[in-house]
Design a protein around this motif. Structure first.
Motif, PDB file in Angstrom:
ATOM      1  N   GLY A 177      28.881 -24.747  -9.775  1.00 54.95           N
ATOM      2  CA  GLY A 177      28.970 -24.541 -11.006  1.00 54.95           C
ATOM      3  C   GLY A 177      29.799 -23.455 -11.641  1.00 54.95           C
ATOM      4  O   GLY A 177      29.652 -23.012 -12.568  1.00 54.95           O
ATOM      5  N   GLY A 178      30.926 -23.052 -10.793  1.00 54.36           N
ATOM      6  CA  GLY A 178      31.384 -21.957 -11.101  1.00 54.36           C
ATOM      7  C   GLY A 178      31.911 -21.009  -9.845  1.00 54.36           C
ATOM      8  O   GLY A 178      31.607 -21.288  -8.613  1.00 54.36           O
ATOM      9  N   GLU A 179      32.452 -19.821 -10.254  1.00 51.85           N
ATOM     10  CA  GLU A 179      32.606 -19.024  -9.168  1.00 51.85           C
ATOM     11  C   GLU A 179      31.341 -18.328  -8.497  1.00 51.85           C
ATOM     12  O   GLU A 179      30.365 -18.220  -9.034  1.00 51.85           O
ATOM     13  CB  GLU A 179      33.613 -17.769  -9.642  1.00 51.85           C
ATOM     14  N   THR A 180      31.373 -18.264  -7.129  1.00 52.11           N
ATOM     15  CA  THR A 180      30.222 -17.605  -6.344  1.00 52.11           C
ATOM     16  C   THR A 180      30.543 -16.968  -4.993  1.00 52.11           C
ATOM     17  O   THR A 180      31.673 -16.948  -4.539  1.00 52.11           O
ATOM     18  CB  THR A 180      29.537 -19.141  -6.017  1.00 52.11           C
ATOM     19  N   ASN A 181      29.437 -16.128  -4.697  1.00 54.41           N
ATOM     20  CA  ASN A 181      29.502 -15.415  -3.592  1.00 54.41           C
ATOM     21  C   ASN A 181      28.818 -15.885  -2.416  1.00 54.41           C
ATOM     22  O   ASN A 181      28.642 -15.406  -1.296  1.00 54.41           O
ATOM     23  CB  ASN A 181      29.222 -14.086  -3.848  1.00 54.41           C
ATOM     24  N   CYS A 182      28.560 -17.377  -2.541  1.00 58.23           N
ATOM     25  CA  CYS A 182      27.534 -17.831  -1.787  1.00 58.23           C
ATOM     26  C   CYS A 182      28.393 -18.131  -0.504  1.00 58.23           C
ATOM     27  O   CYS A 182      29.656 -18.455  -0.327  1.00 58.23           O
ATOM     28  CB  CYS A 182      27.023 -19.291  -2.049  1.00 58.23           C
ATOM     29  N   HIS A 183      27.794 -17.887   0.789  1.00 54.53           N
ATOM     30  CA  HIS A 183      28.437 -18.118   2.018  1.00 54.53           C
ATOM     31  C   HIS A 183      28.015 -19.700   2.661  1.00 54.53           C
ATOM     32  O   HIS A 183      27.315 -20.077   3.248  1.00 54.53           O
ATOM     33  CB  HIS A 183      27.980 -17.260   3.266  1.00 54.53           C
ATOM     34  N   TYR A 184      28.773 -20.358   1.845  1.00 48.69           N
ATOM     35  CA  TYR A 184      28.665 -21.690   1.707  1.00 48.69           C
ATOM     36  C   TYR A 184      28.901 -22.645   2.896  1.00 48.69           C
ATOM     37  O   TYR A 184      29.537 -22.002   3.761  1.00 48.69           O
ATOM     38  CB  TYR A 184      29.627 -22.470   0.735  1.00 48.69           C
ATOM     39  N   VAL A 185      27.955 -23.555   3.255  1.00 46.45           N
ATOM     40  CA  VAL A 185      28.197 -24.575   4.232  1.00 46.45           C
ATOM     41  C   VAL A 185      27.933 -25.989   3.751  1.00 46.45           C
ATOM     42  O   VAL A 185      26.792 -26.185   2.973  1.00 46.45           O
ATOM     43  CB  VAL A 185      27.168 -24.603   5.515  1.00 46.45           C
ATOM     44  N   LEU A 186      29.033 -26.902   3.403  1.00 50.62           N
ATOM     45  CA  LEU A 186      29.221 -27.915   2.382  1.00 50.62           C
ATOM     46  C   LEU A 186      28.861 -29.111   3.349  1.00 50.62           C
ATOM     47  O   LEU A 186      29.383 -29.234   4.570  1.00 50.62           O
ATOM     48  CB  LEU A 186      30.442 -27.974   1.742  1.00 50.62           C
ATOM     49  N   ARG A 187      28.192 -30.250   2.687  1.00 49.33           N
ATOM     50  CA  ARG A 187      28.004 -31.477   3.450  1.00 49.33           C
ATOM     51  C   ARG A 187      28.352 -32.434   2.170  1.00 49.33           C
ATOM     52  O   ARG A 187      27.972 -32.335   1.027  1.00 49.33           O
ATOM     53  CB  ARG A 187      26.616 -31.472   3.887  1.00 49.33           C
ATOM     54  N   LEU A 188      28.997 -33.619   2.653  1.00 51.86           N
ATOM     55  CA  LEU A 188      29.345 -34.650   1.647  1.00 51.86           C
ATOM     56  C   LEU A 188      28.503 -35.913   2.069  1.00 51.86           C
ATOM     57  O   LEU A 188      28.834 -36.588   3.343  1.00 51.86           O
ATOM     58  CB  LEU A 188      30.882 -34.809   1.484  1.00 51.86           C
ATOM     59  N   LYS A 189      27.565 -36.237   1.387  1.00 49.18           N
ATOM     60  CA  LYS A 189      26.821 -37.418   1.728  1.00 49.18           C
ATOM     61  C   LYS A 189      27.059 -38.741   0.873  1.00 49.18           C
ATOM     62  O   LYS A 189      27.201 -38.370  -0.503  1.00 49.18           O
ATOM     63  CB  LYS A 189      25.421 -37.106   1.664  1.00 49.18           C
TER      64      LYS A 189
END
Length: 630
Positions: A177-189
């Motif tokens: 939902g906008g800029e973030t500092n999260c150390h993301y790991v994304l999955r597309l389901k």
């Protein structure tokens, strides 16, 4: 095609040269078995294996369109094949340069979604099977012991805007939902097998946030995307230096509106009054222009470069070369502009009076009588047994198709994307040879029909729809309206093309139209003619199928059947009752649909606009508008 990584190149697929103009040109995305790749700008092309195409009128039009001195029209680099042992050599890397795009990939096994620069996807080249080149997710958690790492697939969604910019979908921004500092790991389901955006969900396994892809589309979906377009031009490896004023929108990978070519084309017609030698010099000018002295000319002839000029002496040829060089220099310094609008004028002059010129290798035409019963409508029919068409790619657009505009020069300049960062001095081009039928209508009868009250009334409806259509696109509402003359000629061309395709032996998509329409008060007018032709890069376009149907008896039967088919449509009465006013600003056609008048995209020069079969014959809705008497 060849990839362009930092240190090495790999062949990743094959395309026909014509596809690099019409389907997968500069800036377009090529969907390969395991990779999606974007064709790069002209700076990355190696023209050593390109051949020059000679067509002076088209080159002049390209120069005026691009507003800089383009000096050559070049064919795409041609793959020369393999060596005698069947082992790929350096020549197999000749072709159009591409890079992987989009840069986000999806592992089909563990559903990991990540960027190429993250280092988790590795390129696996295959020198002997280019179609097997792929990226693999080496660290996939779903791999069983001893199993091969799965081939990654490109992410299905992108961002694009009307200014021609394109970028990867902002996956991190979108799901958070906008800029973030999260150390993301994304999955597309995919939550179902339908493949719809509403059933595709992207989630961050680090923070637990998730979002459906349907929230990225539509006017409401734009609120979930970055407010400003990134102005990125991946085919040029840069970001445009000025701020983009168009909003970026989400599109699917492979969407039909992601790339439209901007193409100029011209028929290679002889110049009236030229001798046979002058015509041969023009035909072989791409070679002869490099002869800067009689000695060089003699050397060219000695190595067999000019066999067609064997009947002439060196002095005669040299004099003709010098004369042509002087005429080209004078034309370059003249104030006359060759625009897309007047490229057709010399063609019209020759097609309406082919006796003015001698037959050449690229042009041969014969006049025949009009079909019996159509003498009041048709002035003459010309069988074009040989023709050559040259087409040049000058740019491309996204979202908005160039066929939405009357002429190429009407497309807003901020929507046409350049093929290069600088001014390379050449553009990609292709030449095709074929055959065709040219039908010239009688001007007096056509004018009487145009000036009749019922036609004037219908023109007012078309013009109002046209104004609304232009206003929706923030264009001058009254510029470029083609008029009912064009609607009639265009509708006739489509009706006849559909009938000829059933008998001539060519597919419907291989027959093209070229409409010659100018009002009497136009500087180039009047014009009222239709050229239906086929053109192919090999001998398929010159089999004689169209010319064979141009004999008076055969053509009369074809026109009879075409007009009869137009009286009723499988979609009637809905098709016949369709009015331009019902969809103001959205459609530019009357009684026309896919069941009656619409033609393949490769055949129509105006994107199936300005069509109305009521202008040809009586329909269940209109009986007074028809041009042809029952």
């Amino acid at each position: 095609m060849q990839t362009l990584p930092k240190h090495q190149k790999h062949q990743v697929g094959e395309l026909r040269p014509s596809q690099l103009l019409f389907t997968y040109g500069v800036g377009a995305i090529v969907d390969l078995p395991y990779i999606s790749a974007m064709v790069m700008g002209l700076e990355d092309w190696d023209t050593a294996y390109s051949s020059e195409i000679n067509e002076v009128r088209l080159l002049k039009a390209v120069q005026n369109e691009l507003n800089y001195p383009v000096s050559r029209l070049l064919s795409p680099p041609i793959l020369t094949g393999e060596d005698s042992a069947g082992i790929p050599d350096e020549k197999t890397l000749v072709g159009a340069p591409v890079v992987a795009f989009p840069r986000w990939l999806l592992c089909p096994r563990c559903r990991y979604l990540g960027p190429l620069h993250g280092g988790l996807f590795n390129l696996k080249p295959d020198r002997f099977r280019p179609d097997q080149v792929r990226y693999v997710h080496s660290n996939c958690t779903g791999i069983r012991a001893g199993k091969i790492a799965p081939a990654a697939v490109p992410a299905r969604f992108l961002l694009a805007c009307e200014a021609g910019h394109m970028d990867d979908f902002p996956w991190v921004y979108f799901v958070h939902g906008g800029e973030t500092n999260c150390h993301y790991v994304l999955r597309l389901k995919e939550l179902s097998a339908s493949g719809e955006a509403a059933t595709i969900q992207v989630e961050c396994t680090t923070c637990g946030k998730r979002r459906r892809m349907s929230e990225a589309f539509g006017s409401e979906g734009r609120k979930n995307l970055p407010a400003k377009c990134s102005a990125r031009r991946p085919h040029l490896r840069d970001v445009e230096d000025k701020e983009c004023t168009y909003p970026a929108r989400a599109i699917s990978l492979g969407a039909s509106n992601s790339w439209f070519p901007v193409i100029l084309s011209a028929l290679a017609v002889p110049v009236s009054g030229h001798s046979k030698l002058d015509q041969l010099v023009e035909e072989y000018w791409s070679i002869l222009e490099k002869a800067l002295s009689p000695e060089i000319l003699n050397a060219f002839r000695g190595i067999g470069q000019l066999p067609a000029l064997a009947a002439y002496s060196d002095s005669e040829i040299w004099a003709a070369v010098e004369s042509r060089r002087a005429s080209i220099k004078a034309a370059q310094h003249s104030d006359e502009e060759v625009s897309p609008t007047n490229l057709k004028l010399p063609e019209w002059q020759i097609l309406t009076n082919p006796a003015l010129v001698q037959a050449t290798r690229d042009f041969k035409a014969t006049v025949v009588a009009p079909p019996e019963g159509y003498e009041p409508y048709i002035r003459q029919v010309v069988l074009v047994e040989r023709l050559r068409e040259v087409q040049a790619l000058t740019g491309f657009t996204r979202i908005e198709s160039p066929s939405n505009y009357t002429n190429v020069d009407e497309i807003p300049s901020d929507q046409v994307v350049s093929l290069s960062r600088g001014k390379p001095g050449w553009v990609p081009a292709a030449e095709v040879r074929g055959e065709g039928l040219f039908i010239e209508f009688k001007e007096e009868l056509l004018n009487n029909w145009i000036n009749s009250p019922v036609t004037r009334q219908q023109e007012g409806v078309f013009r109002l729809a046209y104004r609304k259509w232009r206003q929706r696109r923030k264009l001058p509402p009254d510029d470029g309206f083609p008029g009912m003359r064009y609607v009639l000629l265009h509708s006739f061309a489509h009706a006849l093309m559909r009938q000829l395709a059933l008998e001539c032996g060519y597919s419907a998509a291989s027959i093209r139209e070229r409409i010659y329409s100018c009002e009497p008060d136009d500087p180039d007018g009047p014009m009222a003619g239709v050229l239906l032709y086929t053109a192919a890069s090999d001998s398929e376009g010159t089999l004689g199928g169209l010319v064979g149907l141009g004999a008076p008896a055969e053509l009369g039967r074809s026109i009879d059947q075409a007009l009869e088919q137009m009286q009723l449509c499988a979609s009637d009465p809905l098709c016949a009752e369709h009015a331009e006013s019902e969809n103001m600003g959205e459609m530019l056609h009357g009684a026309a649909c896919h069941a009656c008048l619409f033609a393949p995209e490769t055949s129509c020069e105006r994107g199936n606009k300005y069509l109305d079969r009521s202008t040809l014959v009586q329909t269940v809705q209109k009986a007074e508008l028809s041009f042809f008497d029952n």
